[in-house]
Motif scaffolding. Structure first.
Motif, PDB file in Angstrom:
ATOM      1  N   ILE B 155       0.855  -1.188   0.000  1.00 35.88           N
ATOM      2  CA  ILE B 155       0.000   0.000   0.000  1.00 35.88           C
ATOM      3  C   ILE B 155       0.889   1.235   0.000  1.00 35.88           C
ATOM      4  CG2 ILE B 155      -1.893   1.153   1.217  1.00 35.88           C
ATOM      5  CD1 ILE B 155      -2.306  -1.487   2.751  1.00 35.88           C
ATOM      6  N   TRP B 156       0.452   2.305  -0.662  1.00 36.15           N
ATOM      7  CA  TRP B 156       1.229   3.541  -0.631  1.00 36.15           C
ATOM      8  C   TRP B 156       1.416   3.983   0.815  1.00 36.15           C
ATOM      9  CZ3 TRP B 156       3.808   4.595  -4.792  1.00 36.15           C
ATOM     10  CH2 TRP B 156       3.302   4.247  -6.040  1.00 36.15           C
ATOM     11  N   PRO B 157       2.655   4.321   1.197  1.00 35.88           N
ATOM     12  CA  PRO B 157       2.945   4.590   2.617  1.00 35.88           C
ATOM     13  C   PRO B 157       2.078   5.687   3.228  1.00 35.88           C
ATOM     14  CG  PRO B 157       4.887   4.984   1.220  1.00 35.88           C
ATOM     15  CD  PRO B 157       3.850   4.361   0.355  1.00 35.88           C
ATOM     16  N   TYR B 158       1.741   6.692   2.427  1.00 35.90           N
ATOM     17  CA  TYR B 158       0.918   7.789   2.948  1.00 35.90           C
ATOM     18  C   TYR B 158      -0.418   7.272   3.469  1.00 35.90           C
ATOM     19  CZ  TYR B 158      -1.787  12.104   3.004  1.00 35.90           C
ATOM     20  OH  TYR B 158      -2.579  13.146   3.382  1.00 35.90           O
ATOM     21  N   VAL B 159      -1.013   6.347   2.726  1.00 37.64           N
ATOM     22  CA  VAL B 159      -2.337   5.824   3.091  1.00 37.64           C
ATOM     23  C   VAL B 159      -2.270   5.116   4.440  1.00 37.64           C
ATOM     24  CG1 VAL B 159      -4.157   4.228   2.413  1.00 37.64           C
ATOM     25  CG2 VAL B 159      -2.997   5.594   0.675  1.00 37.64           C
ATOM     26  N   VAL B 160      -1.218   4.337   4.634  1.00 37.96           N
ATOM     27  CA  VAL B 160      -1.060   3.630   5.897  1.00 37.96           C
ATOM     28  C   VAL B 160      -0.759   4.619   7.021  1.00 37.96           C
ATOM     29  CG1 VAL B 160       0.225   1.824   7.101  1.00 37.96           C
ATOM     30  CG2 VAL B 160      -0.200   1.625   4.651  1.00 37.96           C
ATOM     31  N   SER B 161       0.069   5.595   6.711  1.00 39.10           N
ATOM     32  CA  SER B 161       0.470   6.574   7.721  1.00 39.10           C
ATOM     33  C   SER B 161      -0.744   7.306   8.303  1.00 39.10           C
ATOM     34  CB  SER B 161       1.455   7.548   7.074  1.00 39.10           C
ATOM     35  OG  SER B 161       1.498   8.758   7.765  1.00 39.10           O
ATOM     36  N   VAL B 162      -1.687   7.673   7.441  1.00 42.84           N
ATOM     37  CA  VAL B 162      -2.875   8.360   7.928  1.00 42.84           C
ATOM     38  C   VAL B 162      -3.710   7.432   8.819  1.00 42.84           C
ATOM     39  CG1 VAL B 162      -5.064   9.423   7.236  1.00 42.84           C
ATOM     40  CG2 VAL B 162      -2.979   9.957   5.987  1.00 42.84           C
ATOM     41  N   GLY B 163      -3.772   6.157   8.460  1.00 41.27           N
ATOM     42  CA  GLY B 163      -4.586   5.211   9.220  1.00 41.27           C
ATOM     43  C   GLY B 163      -3.931   4.723  10.499  1.00 41.27           C
ATOM     44  N   THR B 164      -2.719   5.199  10.779  1.00 37.31           N
ATOM     45  CA  THR B 164      -1.983   4.741  11.957  1.00 37.31           C
ATOM     46  C   THR B 164      -2.084   5.765  13.084  1.00 37.31           C
ATOM     47  OG1 THR B 164      -0.429   3.706  10.435  1.00 37.31           O
ATOM     48  CG2 THR B 164       0.267   3.886  12.731  1.00 37.31           C
ATOM     49  N   ASP B 165      -2.378   5.312  14.295  1.00 32.42           N
ATOM     50  CA  ASP B 165      -2.509   6.276  15.396  1.00 32.42           C
ATOM     51  C   ASP B 165      -1.147   6.578  16.024  1.00 32.42           C
ATOM     52  OD1 ASP B 165      -1.872   4.289  17.164  1.00 32.42           O
ATOM     53  OD2 ASP B 165      -3.817   4.209  18.155  1.00 32.42           O
ATOM     54  N   SER B 166      -1.148   7.467  17.019  1.00 34.88           N
ATOM     55  CA  SER B 166       0.124   7.923  17.562  1.00 34.88           C
ATOM     56  C   SER B 166       0.870   6.807  18.282  1.00 34.88           C
ATOM     57  CB  SER B 166      -0.110   9.112  18.490  1.00 34.88           C
ATOM     58  OG  SER B 166      -1.184   8.833  19.360  1.00 34.88           O
ATOM     59  N   ALA B 167       0.149   5.734  18.651  1.00 36.18           N
ATOM     60  CA  ALA B 167       0.818   4.629  19.324  1.00 36.18           C
ATOM     61  C   ALA B 167       1.247   3.546  18.342  1.00 36.18           C
ATOM     62  CB  ALA B 167      -0.114   4.033  20.377  1.00 36.18           C
ATOM     63  N   GLY B 168       1.008   3.792  17.052  1.00 28.88           N
ATOM     64  CA  GLY B 168       1.456   2.831  16.046  1.00 28.88           C
ATOM     65  C   GLY B 168       0.424   1.800  15.627  1.00 28.88           C
ATOM     66  N   ALA B 169      -0.772   1.874  16.179  1.00 28.16           N
ATOM     67  CA  ALA B 169      -1.813   0.918  15.797  1.00 28.16           C
ATOM     68  C   ALA B 169      -2.377   1.302  14.428  1.00 28.16           C
ATOM     69  CB  ALA B 169      -2.929   0.918  16.824  1.00 28.16           C
ATOM     70  N   ILE B 170      -2.480   0.308  13.535  1.00 26.95           N
ATOM     71  CA  ILE B 170      -3.034   0.580  12.207  1.00 26.95           C
ATOM     72  C   ILE B 170      -4.526   0.312  12.261  1.00 26.95           C
ATOM     73  CG2 ILE B 170      -2.945  -0.019   9.765  1.00 26.95           C
ATOM     74  CD1 ILE B 170      -0.052  -0.956  10.269  1.00 26.95           C
ATOM     75  N   LYS B 171      -5.318   1.352  12.097  1.00 23.91           N
ATOM     76  CA  LYS B 171      -6.749   1.209  12.334  1.00 23.91           C
ATOM     77  C   LYS B 171      -7.606   1.401  11.099  1.00 23.91           C
ATOM     78  CE  LYS B 171      -6.817   2.633  17.164  1.00 23.91           C
ATOM     79  NZ  LYS B 171      -7.224   3.739  18.039  1.00 23.91           N
ATOM     80  N   ALA B 172      -7.100   2.116  10.124  1.00 18.91           N
ATOM     81  CA  ALA B 172      -7.944   2.378   8.963  1.00 18.91           C
ATOM     82  C   ALA B 172      -7.130   2.245   7.689  1.00 18.91           C
ATOM     83  CB  ALA B 172      -8.546   3.778   9.048  1.00 18.91           C
ATOM     84  N   LEU B 173      -7.822   1.833   6.636  1.00 18.48           N
ATOM     85  CA  LEU B 173      -7.204   1.731   5.322  1.00 18.48           C
ATOM     86  C   LEU B 173      -8.087   2.474   4.339  1.00 18.48           C
ATOM     87  CD1 LEU B 173      -6.230  -2.038   5.212  1.00 18.48           C
ATOM     88  CD2 LEU B 173      -4.693  -0.110   5.569  1.00 18.48           C
ATOM     89  N   SER B 174      -7.645   2.492   3.102  1.00 12.54           N
ATOM     90  CA  SER B 174      -8.472   3.136   2.090  1.00 12.54           C
ATOM     91  C   SER B 174      -8.361   2.379   0.784  1.00 12.54           C
ATOM     92  CB  SER B 174      -8.037   4.587   1.897  1.00 12.54           C
ATOM     93  OG  SER B 174      -8.884   5.207   0.962  1.00 12.54           O
ATOM     94  N   TRP B 175      -9.330   2.578  -0.075  1.00 13.16           N
ATOM     95  CA  TRP B 175      -9.260   1.991  -1.412  1.00 13.16           C
ATOM     96  C   TRP B 175      -8.668   3.011  -2.374  1.00 13.16           C
ATOM     97  CZ3 TRP B 175     -13.346   3.891   1.154  1.00 13.16           C
ATOM     98  CH2 TRP B 175     -13.996   4.998   0.576  1.00 13.16           C
ATOM     99  N   GLN B 176      -8.548   4.268  -1.880  1.00 17.67           N
ATOM    100  CA  GLN B 176      -8.122   5.322  -2.784  1.00 17.67           C
ATOM    101  C   GLN B 176      -6.940   6.076  -2.189  1.00 17.67           C
ATOM    102  OE1 GLN B 176     -11.047   8.727  -1.008  1.00 17.67           O
ATOM    103  NE2 GLN B 176     -11.578   7.927  -2.984  1.00 17.67           N
ATOM    104  N   ALA B 177      -6.320   6.857  -3.022  1.00 20.55           N
ATOM    105  CA  ALA B 177      -5.343   7.820  -2.558  1.00 20.55           C
ATOM    106  C   ALA B 177      -5.570   9.041  -3.421  1.00 20.55           C
ATOM    107  CB  ALA B 177      -3.933   7.281  -2.728  1.00 20.55           C
ATOM    108  N   SER B 178      -5.256  10.198  -2.871  1.00 23.51           N
ATOM    109  CA  SER B 178      -5.555  11.391  -3.661  1.00 23.51           C
ATOM    110  C   SER B 178      -4.338  12.292  -3.783  1.00 23.51           C
ATOM    111  CB  SER B 178      -6.729  12.150  -3.060  1.00 23.51           C
ATOM    112  OG  SER B 178      -6.590  12.203  -1.666  1.00 23.51           O
ATOM    113  N   PRO B 179      -3.357  11.840  -4.578  1.00 21.76           N
ATOM    114  CA  PRO B 179      -2.175  12.656  -4.814  1.00 21.76           C
ATOM    115  C   PRO B 179      -2.533  13.888  -5.626  1.00 21.76           C
ATOM    116  CG  PRO B 179      -2.172  10.754  -6.250  1.00 21.76           C
ATOM    117  CD  PRO B 179      -3.317  10.579  -5.313  1.00 21.76           C
ATOM    118  N   GLY B 180      -1.715  14.902  -5.467  1.00 21.06           N
ATOM    119  CA  GLY B 180      -2.058  16.177  -6.075  1.00 21.06           C
ATOM    120  C   GLY B 180      -1.333  16.475  -7.369  1.00 21.06           C
TER     121      GLY B 180
END
Lengths: 361, 454
Positions: B155-180
């Motif tokens: 998965i693109w690292p940005y997508v995982v990074s957003v879904g990860t909380d401050s303690a490192g738990a991965i809680k959310a994913l996405s089917w999309q990414a929105s690069p600019g």
């Protein structure tokens, strides 16, 4: 949103269903046992059981003695007014109490709340944005209410004391804006005025009134006035109709007496009509305060929920919404709600007193 | 007779009330299943559901997995995966409730706090996704049975990074990414700068100063560079060194202060149309002959430019501005107390980790997706007609590769709005810079009293 809501709906219905069925089937059982048996079979099991049980109760209660009959009439009375009280308790009183409790907590809406005493209120009385929102709300209301009353009185007097051709048509046309939902009206005016190529700018540029487009929504004064105008436009027809009913209910003999005494039309209006429709005016004022203090939809849709420019049309209700659902301060939002509640109570009381005192004096 | 009348009257009154109440109940049910076109076949399944359950065919791919998933989504997109998902898991009925983004948290909050009527899966948009990620309502996907960490490399690292909380738990994913990107007009670029090539145009826009220079040149030719300066904020947020809030302290990055001046220059020099994003004139600028570019991420191309480009078909190009950026997007996670975590995971797996499913989705809807494999496969395919043959996946893949992590905070949605309001009043001359900044700080303090603001 899903099945659970349906479940809740059903639970709410249940007391009424039971009331309805038991009350409806009881006399039937008493009078026509044979017929009831058929009905009972057709009813769902639970209801059948409930109705049978209540039928027994009714049979016991339905004695010949007048005293008991009187009790029964009373019982029916309570039964019939109960729906209002049940609904009021669930949807009126409970939320108020719960808001009051919540206003003494710190709660983001999801995690368990923390009791924090009067912290929220301490913050409230120093919160400039809150007072600004109250100021905005009152300003928007005043600039809507005063012209609204003036125009409504004028139109009502015109329609009541003169034969105006097409009066019904006018009345309907004036009332029409009230039928459109506020959200659509907000969006409509947004389209009319927002941006350099908005409909109004287009018109002004085309007719050569202006050379460069005006950015209406950059002006706090314009935006606030526009909201007042929209409120006025939406509500003056309604007010006119209510005032007209007030005027129509005045006994014509009073006018005849005034005419005999040689009172002018103006004198009649100020000395007879106005004092006699005072109850209507009190009612209009108080309902208008209550509604006006809670104004939300038009300013919210007009500005995408922000109350910009410079918070000029951020009303207290919008501030509550933003605090509660955008910034997740539900406890504080509740405190603001209580503040608004006090404000409305106070304003209603003051206006009630003012209008009443005149009557006594 | 009188008695009878009364009886009927009261019966009618109570009956009306009942109908009103039942009516309420019913309408919520309808709302619950009104998910979109995909509901049709699913709903039919419900009718025959009981029959199927009693005589379930053995050995099907969805062994033992059946049930009903309730999903709350702020957009229609998740619904588009349902029919494909049901081909693999025919016994899992998926109900998607679309709740407008503006009301999403207001609707989600009460069910999360009471735990009643909570969905099995719910989405979170970029404005508040971090708020949800930091709250304890999404399942941590690192543990059994998800073991998400074995998939994250794909998965693109940005997508995982957003879904990860401050303690490192991965809680959310996405089917999309929105690069600019900077979505620019090739024909106007050719006319003014003598080149329409994305690389060359990108070089002309390589910094904020260069963008202003280009804007001045365009202005001389009677062309507004931007549809709205507000669009540039999408990119400027990625131009920061620090996020809005660090250790509970509000931080105004230097680049944000610079941007205020840039916006003022654009406003005063007439480098944009002076319209708000999403206003009718803003959208209409796609087909204009005097607007050079939109600074919008992938969804801007998908929803603004692509559907409107008729006359300007083939005249659009994607270039990189001063910095690569990502803005927006929707994430989703599994509710921690969902009784159907297994089925929910299967759905999540299908949407967020199945490259095949994502690839066909991307082809059908033109959306950039979150799995590297799917995007890379699509980069090899033919380019977009609207973009004059440029392959948007190829362009975006390059951008995504440059963005490792995010600068999002749980406060972003409101702080961004407050900042935008402050830039507006500074740009249009209502306030000077200090007053605008004071207003901004005051707004943030009002909305987040716990933050430290200096």
């Amino acid at each position: 949103m899903n099945k659970n809501c349906y479940g809740e709906g059903r639970v709410l219905c249940l007391p009424f269903t039971v009331c309805f069925i038991s009350w409806e089937s009881a006399p039937m059982i008493q009078n026509r046992c044979a017929a009831t048996r058929g009905t009972k079979a057709a009813l769902p099991k639970i209801f059948a059981r409930v109705s049978a049980r209540s039928a027994l109760l009714f049979q016991k209660g339905m004695g010949i003695s007048m005293k008991k009959k009187a009790f029964h009439k009373q019982f029916y009375g309570y039964l019939f007014i109960s729906p209002f009280f049940i609904i009021f308790l669930i949807f009126g009183l409970y939320p108020i109490v719960s808001t009051a409790l919540l206003s003494m907590q710190k709660w983001d809406g999801m995690l368990p709340p923390d009791f924090n005493g009067i912290d929220n209120y301490a913050r409230l009385i120093t919160d400039t944005t809150f007072f600004r929102s109250v100021g905005n709300t009152i300003r928007i209301w005043l600039f809507n209410f005063i012209p609204q009353m003036a125009i409504a009185l004028l139109l009502a007097a015109l329609f009541t004391f003169n034969r105006v051709r097409g009066m019904i048509l006018f009345r309907a046309a004036f009332y029409m804006p009230n039928l459109i939902t506020a959200a659509s009206v907000g969006l409509m005016f947004n389209l009319l005025f927002n941006g350099g190529k908005s409909a109004v700018n287009h018109l002004l540029l085309m007719t050569g009134i202006i050379d460069t487009p005006i950015y209406f929504f950059e002006s706090p004064f314009f935006t606030s006035s526009l909201v007042s105008y929209i409120q006025w436009w939406m509500w003056f027809g309604y007010t006119t109709i209510i005032v007209m009913t007030g005027m129509a209910s005045i006994d014509t003999q009073v006018y005849e007496a005034a005419m005999v005494d040689g009172a002018s039309k103006r004198k009649t209006f100020f000395a007879i009509t106005l004092p006699l429709i005072r109850p209507t005016l009190i009612y209009m004022t108080i309902t208008s305060i209550i509604g006006g203090m809670q104004i939300f939809d038009v300013p919210a849709t007009l500005t995408n929920g922000t109350g910009e420019p410079q918070k000029s049309i951020l009303t207290t209700a919008m501030y509550i919404y933003i605090q509660a659902f955008r910034s997740h301060n539900l406890g504080y939002a509740s405190a603001v709600s209580m503040g608004l509640f006090l404000m409305i109570a106070l304003l209603s009381m003051v206006s009630f007193r003012l209008l009443r005192r005149k009557e006594e004096g | 007779m009188g008695m009878n009348m009364k009886k009927w009257l009261s019966a009618m009154l109570i009956g009306t009330m009942l109908i009103a109440l039942i009516g309420c109940g019913n309408s919520t049910v309808n709302e619950g299943t009104a998910g979109g076109d995909d509901q049709q076949p699913v709903e039919q399944e419900e009718e025959t559901g009981s029959v199927e359950e009693s005589q379930q065919p053995e050995g099907s791919e969805a062994e033992g997995l059946s049930g009903e998933l309730n999903i709350w989504s702020s957009g229609e997109e998740l619904g588009r995966f349902v029919s494909g998902f049901n081909q693999v898991y025919p016994d899992i009925k998926v109900n998607i409730t679309v709740i407008p983004n503006a009301d999403f948290l207001a609707k989600l909050t009460p069910v999360m706090s009471s735990g009643q009527g909570a969905p099995d899966i719910f989405t979170g948009e970029s404005d508040y996704v971090k708020y949800l990620v930091e709250s304890p309502f999404w399942e941590d996907l690192r543990g059994e049975p998800y073991n998400i960490e074995q998939y994250t490399d794909g998965i693109w690292p940005y997508v995982v990074s957003v879904g990860t909380d401050s303690a490192g738990a991965i809680k959310a994913l996405s089917w999309q990414a929105s690069p600019g990107s900077v979505l620019y007009r090739r024909d106007l670029a050719q006319q003014v700068f003598g080149t329409s090539d994305p690389e060359a145009v990108g070089a002309l826009l390589a910094s904020n100063d260069k963008m202003l220079e280009a804007a001045a040149t365009l202005k001389e030719n009677g062309i507004a560079m931007f549809a709205s300066w507000q669009d540039i904020l999408n990119m400027q947020f990625s131009n920061r060194q620090t996020a809005w809030v660090e250790e509970d302290k509000l931080i105004i990055d230097e680049s944000m202060l610079d941007f205020m001046d840039m916006a003022k220059t654009i406003y005063e020099s007439g480098y944009d149309l002076n319209v708000d994003p999403w206003s009718p004139e803003w959208s209409a600028a796609v087909e204009s002959d005097n607007t050079f570019c939109y600074v919008l991420p992938s969804w801007g191309y998908q929803f603004v430019v692509k559907p409107a480009a008729n006359v300007t078909m083939g005249q659009w190009g994607l270039a990189q501005g001063p910095v690569p950026y990502v803005k927006g997007g929707t994430w989703f996670g599994i509710y921690k107390d969902s009784p159907q975590k297994e089925a929910a995971w299967k759905f999540m797996e299908y949407v967020a980790l199945n490259a095949e499913a994502q690839q066909s989705y991307a082809v059908e809807y033109g959306e950039y997706v979150s799995l590297k494999e799917a995007d890379q496969a699509l980069a090899a395919a033919e380019g977009e007609e609207v973009l004059g043959g440029q392959n948007l996946f190829e362009f975006y893949n390059d951008q995504m590769g440059k963005i490792e992590s995010d600068l999002m905070t749980p406060y972003d949605g409101q702080i961004n709005n407050a900042f935008l309001a402050a830039v507006k009043v500074y740009a249009n001359g209502t306030m000077d810079k200090d007053a605008a900044l004071a207003q901004f700080k005051n707004d943030v303090a009002t909305q987040y009293p716990d933050l430290i603001i200096e």
